[in-house]
Design a protein around this motif. Structure first.
Motif, short mmCIF file in Angstrom:
data_model
loop_
_atom_site.label_atom_id
_atom_site.label_comp_id
_atom_site.label_asym_id
_atom_site.label_seq_id
_atom_site.Cartn_x
_atom_site.Cartn_y
_atom_site.Cartn_z
N ASP A 78 35.27 40.33 32.22
CA ASP A 78 34.55 39.16 32.74
C ASP A 78 35.23 38.56 33.96
O ASP A 78 34.60 38.30 34.98
CB ASP A 78 34.45 38.07 31.67
CG ASP A 78 33.25 38.28 30.78
OD1 ASP A 78 32.36 39.07 31.17
OD2 ASP A 78 33.20 37.68 29.69
N SER A 79 36.53 38.33 33.82
CA SER A 79 37.21 37.60 34.88
C SER A 79 37.35 38.47 36.13
O SER A 79 37.24 37.98 37.25
CB SER A 79 38.56 37.08 34.41
OG SER A 79 39.39 38.15 34.05
N ASN A 80 37.57 39.78 35.94
CA ASN A 80 37.69 40.63 37.12
C ASN A 80 36.36 40.84 37.82
O ASN A 80 36.30 40.94 39.04
CB ASN A 80 38.29 41.98 36.74
CG ASN A 80 39.80 41.90 36.64
OD1 ASN A 80 40.48 41.70 37.62
ND2 ASN A 80 40.30 42.02 35.42
N LEU A 81 35.28 40.93 37.03
CA LEU A 81 33.98 41.16 37.64
C LEU A 81 33.59 40.00 38.57
O LEU A 81 33.03 40.22 39.63
CB LEU A 81 32.91 41.35 36.57
CG LEU A 81 32.72 42.81 36.14
CD1 LEU A 81 31.64 42.91 35.08
CD2 LEU A 81 32.37 43.69 37.33
N THR A 82 33.91 38.77 38.14
CA THR A 82 33.54 37.64 39.01
C THR A 82 34.28 37.71 40.34
O THR A 82 33.68 37.48 41.39
CB THR A 82 33.84 36.29 38.33
OG1 THR A 82 35.16 36.33 37.83
CG2 THR A 82 32.88 36.02 37.20
N THR A 83 35.56 38.08 40.30
CA THR A 83 36.29 38.20 41.56
C THR A 83 35.72 39.36 42.38
O THR A 83 35.61 39.27 43.61
CB THR A 83 37.79 38.43 41.31
OG1 THR A 83 38.21 37.51 40.31
CG2 THR A 83 38.60 38.20 42.55
N ILE B 264 27.94 34.66 41.24
CA ILE B 264 28.89 34.35 40.17
C ILE B 264 28.19 33.55 39.07
O ILE B 264 28.36 33.81 37.87
CB ILE B 264 30.10 33.57 40.74
CG1 ILE B 264 30.97 34.52 41.58
CG2 ILE B 264 30.93 32.96 39.63
CD1 ILE B 264 32.06 33.82 42.36
N VAL C 22 36.67 31.51 33.35
CA VAL C 22 36.13 32.46 32.39
C VAL C 22 37.10 32.69 31.23
O VAL C 22 36.70 32.78 30.07
CB VAL C 22 35.78 33.80 33.08
CG1 VAL C 22 35.60 34.91 32.07
CG2 VAL C 22 34.52 33.64 33.92
N GLY D 126 36.40 33.19 43.57
CA GLY D 126 36.61 34.26 42.60
C GLY D 126 37.73 33.91 41.64
O GLY D 126 37.60 34.07 40.42
N TYR E 226 26.01 35.63 36.94
CA TYR E 226 26.84 36.40 36.01
C TYR E 226 27.26 35.53 34.81
O TYR E 226 27.14 35.94 33.66
CB TYR E 226 28.07 36.95 36.73
CG TYR E 226 28.91 37.83 35.85
CD1 TYR E 226 28.53 39.14 35.60
CD2 TYR E 226 30.05 37.34 35.23
CE1 TYR E 226 29.28 39.96 34.77
CE2 TYR E 226 30.81 38.15 34.40
CZ TYR E 226 30.42 39.45 34.17
OH TYR E 226 31.15 40.24 33.34
N ILE F 200 32.67 40.40 42.42
CA ILE F 200 31.41 39.96 43.03
C ILE F 200 31.70 39.26 44.35
O ILE F 200 31.10 39.56 45.39
CB ILE F 200 30.64 39.00 42.08
CG1 ILE F 200 30.10 39.77 40.87
CG2 ILE F 200 29.49 38.31 42.82
CD1 ILE F 200 29.50 38.85 39.80
N ASN G 132 37.52 33.15 37.69
CA ASN G 132 38.36 34.01 36.87
C ASN G 132 39.10 33.17 35.82
O ASN G 132 39.07 33.46 34.61
CB ASN G 132 39.34 34.69 37.83
CG ASN G 132 40.28 35.65 37.17
OD1 ASN G 132 40.72 35.42 36.06
ND2 ASN G 132 40.58 36.74 37.84
#
Lengths: 314, 526
Positions: free
Chosen positions: B466-471, A151, A209, A202, A154, B473, A206
């Motif tokens: 962005d926010s969905n990709l982190t979850t 994370i 971000v 996550g 990213y 991962i 989220n």
């Protein structure tokens, strides 16, 4: 058209003024978590320690005291029996048996035979040997560390480094306080809890971000605005979204907590806590941290500087 | 200007339609779609053991045992060969998976090497010191032995727990020396464990009648014989009797071709068995030569019974009596039919769920999903009015897509998996919330409705990704490291994130654009 307004149309709360208070509060939470972890330790489940767990449905209301006496006399070491959900169901936990793998098996058989007359159905039997327990511990640790690492990479890739640090602090805060909650309440810490922690990680990111995206956008829009003011504006602009999403997620999780059954109750508690603390940390920690290490906004002449360029100059 | 090309509309329409088609079989009575080709809708979600009930067992094959036995056989053959060839030796035995021997006459080393190659040319011969040898298998051959033992164990397990091939158990190798066994719907896990847990090595050995049993019990076991307990135990778990049995195996269970439960003349439960030609011949020879003497039927190092041979048994079949119940003879005959395991199996992990808890979990999960869904739907409608309703339509398609994906991929749905769906229900609307909030902001800042909607979708997109990709991962790593039911949570969460991005962006856009072009609204209903 809108029946429900949780957040005013244009909120203008002064979050900036409370940031120190929030830091103190969070610091307290973290110290309390570490303290209760140090004092109570975690109530590790059989997934990690090895041992035996049996869920049994009894004929009529369970006589836990008598069962405890019967099983206590078997010489199996630590045996705990508690009601599980209703008074017809008990959860029996037996510590990991020393010696060979057969000893574990024998203990399961012994417990089942001893209670045979009282039990209508063995609903669940779990047995984890020491090897598997140790492996699961290792796997869980790797999962959490690699998730946090991935994370971060990213975030670092998508934002400037200051955001990365802010995100890590918020994320660690959420994970540490969740573990602290489990230590404080003595809730069983098992594989499902690890899954919950990863999900919390996550969710927390989220939320962070979304706030960061807005701060970055405002940084490009308002070159000269004081950063604290800019941060306050960004939080207010995203506040409605933050609250509504938290509420929908909490609604779903509450349904899971109330109706989802005894088996995943601990899991639901962890997630509910995670959503609350994740929402709090993205507003009260992740954003304000940036005010202490202001990311570079470029100069007034520059219109919409690329983040890469900012990175290089930072 | 706000538009949504026809091809996109068609695509969204088709995907939604297909998702419903592929999701629907889950809500029909079982069997409705039997016989439908596999690529057509008809598959239902694969329920995990925690939902349908069943036994999950992780075994370790005691491969050390296999390797040790392998070298013991080498030693036994060497003993015979060296005697025949009159090579004098000392210190013959197995140590650390090597067969050790020292020749009395070191000049016979070359002859010794030749003989060893005849016994097994895969043996590595290491001359530790002059005339002293250590024989071992290469890494590669050791691995082959282990592989072989594991593969053979899998076959035996399959025959034991699914003799008639109807239970659809999962029996697969995991890692070096582990075997995962999952038997869905197993009513009695203890029975499964009993069936798999026994090595079931059966041998026929003569009882040693030339030496004294009491001397042996006192610790003076004559070489060539062994003291074995009876399989029958008293209430304290001690064997009721000890036997002094010759080490030499006269006939081994490998030669069994069949076994079934039956009754003896006195109508007591018994197991009747048949040997193959070789076994029948051996058995005939032994029983002919030893009339009047007792022979022991030994199962996994315990004596089932030791009857006296009344008359030669030459037909290649016989009957085992003991103090059996019918259930025990059924089980023993199954074990004998399925064959012996090459090595004992040890249970490392067991997770079994009774059918009652499985059904309760399904019910609880369903109730939680429906109530969670209703709560979110009401809240969204109350918060965003018309747009909230559109988001709710997308949410329902999202659930339909998740179920369709689970059915088509034949992924396993577990209780944590259901929790993943519930969580997705709560989080899926986030993308819409982001978009709607953005639209509202753009509209407030003075844009026309069309432009505001367009900008809302466009600007919210990067944040959503962005926010969905982190979850995502986190979910993928959970899948990689998680075990059992937790993997199910990772699966539904990942699928949920992907499908929610599609429905929240594409489906609502389809709906919003359709509404906009039809109504040409002047004010924003959010």
């Amino acid at each position: 058209m809108r029946l429900l307004k949780l957040i005013p149309e244009t909120p203008s709360f002064n979050f900036a003024s409370k940031r120190v208070a929030a830091f103190v509060f969070s610091a307290f939470l973290i110290v309390a978590s570490i303290g209760s972890f140090a004092v109570n330790g975690l109530n590790l489940g059989i997934d990690f320690l090895g041992g035996i767990l049996i869920e049994a449905e009894t004929n009529g209301p369970a006589d836990v005291t008598s069962m405890r006496r019967q099983l206590g006399g078997l010489g199996l070491g630590d045996v705990s029996i508690q009601e599980f959900g209703d008074d017809n169901t008990v959860l029996i936990k037996v510590q990991r048996q020393e010696g060979s793998a057969e000893a574990q098996q024998a203990a399961v058989t012994l417990v089942k035979e001893t209670l045979a007359t009282q039990v209508a159905e063995y609903r669940r039997t779990e047995l984890v040997g020491p090897t598997v327990g140790a492996e699961l511990q290792e796997a869980a640790l790797w999962a959490v560390l690699s998730a946090v690492g991935a994370i971060l990479i990213y975030i670092w890739f998508r934002f400037e480094w200051q955001f990365g640090i802010g995100a890590v602090i918020a994320l660690s805060h959420d994970v540490i306080t969740t573990i602290g909650l489990f230590a404080l309440l003595g809730l069983e810490f098992n594989l499902a809890t690890v899954a919950a922690i990863l999900t919390i990680a996550g969710y927390s990111i989220n939320d962070t971000v979304v706030v960061y995206d807005r701060i970055r956008e405002n940084m490009r829009k308002f070159k000269v605005m004081d950063f604290i003011e800019l941060y306050n504006l960004s939080i207010n602009q995203t506040l409605s979204r933050t609250v509504i999403t938290s509420v929908t997620t909490l609604l779903a999780l509450l349904a899971l907590f109330v109706f989802g059954g005894e088996v995943i109750r601990g899991f639901s508690i962890a997630l509910i806590w995670g959503v609350i603390i994740g929402t709090y940390s993205s507003i009260a920690l992740a954003g304000p941290i940036l005010t202490y290490m202001e990311p570079n906004r470029g100069t007034d002449e520059e219109e919409y500087p690329g983040s890469k360029k900012d990175d290089a100059s930072a | 200007m706000l538009n949504f090309p026809l091809w996109k509309k068609t695509l969204v329409g088709i995907v939604c339609l297909l998702s419903v088609l592929y999701a629907v079989p889950n809500f029909m009575p079982t069997g409705t779609f039997a016989g439908v080709p596999s690529w057509l809708p008809g598959k239902t979600v694969n329920l995990g053991l925690d939902l349908q009930g069943g036994a999950h067992l992780l075994f370790k094959v005691e491969t050390e045992q296999v390797l040790k036995e392998r070298m013991e056989n080498v030693v036994a053959e060497m003993r015979v060969t060296l005697r025949q060839e009159r090579l004098r030796y000392s210190g013959l035995g197995v140590r650390n998976n090597s067969a050790m021997v020292t020749l009395r006459d070191a000049s016979q080393s070359d002859r010794f090497r030749e003989l060893i190659r005849e016994i097994d040319n895969r043996l590595l011969i290491d001359e530790v010191s002059e005339g002293s040898f250590a024989l071992s298998l290469s890494e590669q051959d050791l691995k082959a032995e282990v592989d072989n033992a594991v593969a053979q164990s899998i076959e035996v397990i399959r025959r034991r727990i699914d003799e008639d091939g109807t239970k659809e158990p999962v029996i697969q190798r995991q890692g070096e020396d582990r075997i995962l066994v999952q038997v869905p719907g197993a009513e009695d896990t203890e029975e499964v464990k009993r069936k798999v847990g026994k090595t079931a090595k059966m041998t026929f050995q003569m009882v040693d009648v030339r030496n004294s049993l009491s001397d042996a019990i006192a610790g003076r076991v004559p070489p060539g014989s062994v003291l074995l307990p009876s399989i029958e135990e008293d209430e304290n778990g001690n064997p009721v009797q000890m036997y002094l049995v010759e080490k030499r195996v006269r006939v081994s269970g490998e030669h069994l071709t069949g076994a079934s439960s039956s009754f003896d003349q006195a109508n007591r439960p018994a197991v009747s068995f048949q040997f193959d030609a070789v076994g029948g011949r051996k058995f005939g020879k032994v029983t002919t030569e030893n009339v009047g003497f007792p022979f022991a039927i030994v199962l996994d190092g315990k004596v089932i019974s030791a009857p006296e041979i009344q008359s030669p048994i030459v037909g290649g079949s016989g009957i085992i009596t003991g103090n059996f119940t019918v259930a025990e003879t059924n089980e023993l005959s199954l074990l004998l039919r399925a064959g012996a395991l090459p090595a004992p199996l040890i249970i490392l992990e067991e997770r079994s769920v009774g059918p009652g808890l499985g059904q309760d979990s399904i019910d609880a999960g369903t109730v939680a999903s429906v109530i969670g869904l209703i709560g979110v739907i009401i809240f969204m409608a109350a918060s965003y009015g018309l747009f909230g309703l559109l988001a709710n339509v997308a949410l329902i398609f999202n659930i339909s897509l998740i179920i369709a994906a689970l059915s088509t991929l034949q992924a396993t749905l577990t209780l944590p998996g259901i929790a993943g769906i519930v969580l997705t229900i709560g989080m899926a609307v986030d993308a819409n919330v982001l978009i709607f909030e953005r639209i509202r902001e753009e509209f407030k800042s003075g844009q026309k409705i069309g432009t505001a909607i367009e900008a809302g979708y466009k600007r919210a997109l990067t944040t959503i990704v962005d926010s969905n990709l982190t979850t995502l991962i986190a979910a993928i790593l959970l899948f990689a490291f998680g075990a059992g039911p937790i993997k199910g949570f990772a699966v539904t969460l990942s699928i949920g994130i992907l499908t929610s991005m599609f429905t929240a962006i594409m489906v609502t856009r389809f709906l919003v654009v359709t509404w906009y072009t039809k109504k040409k609204p002047k004010t924003l209903p959010i």
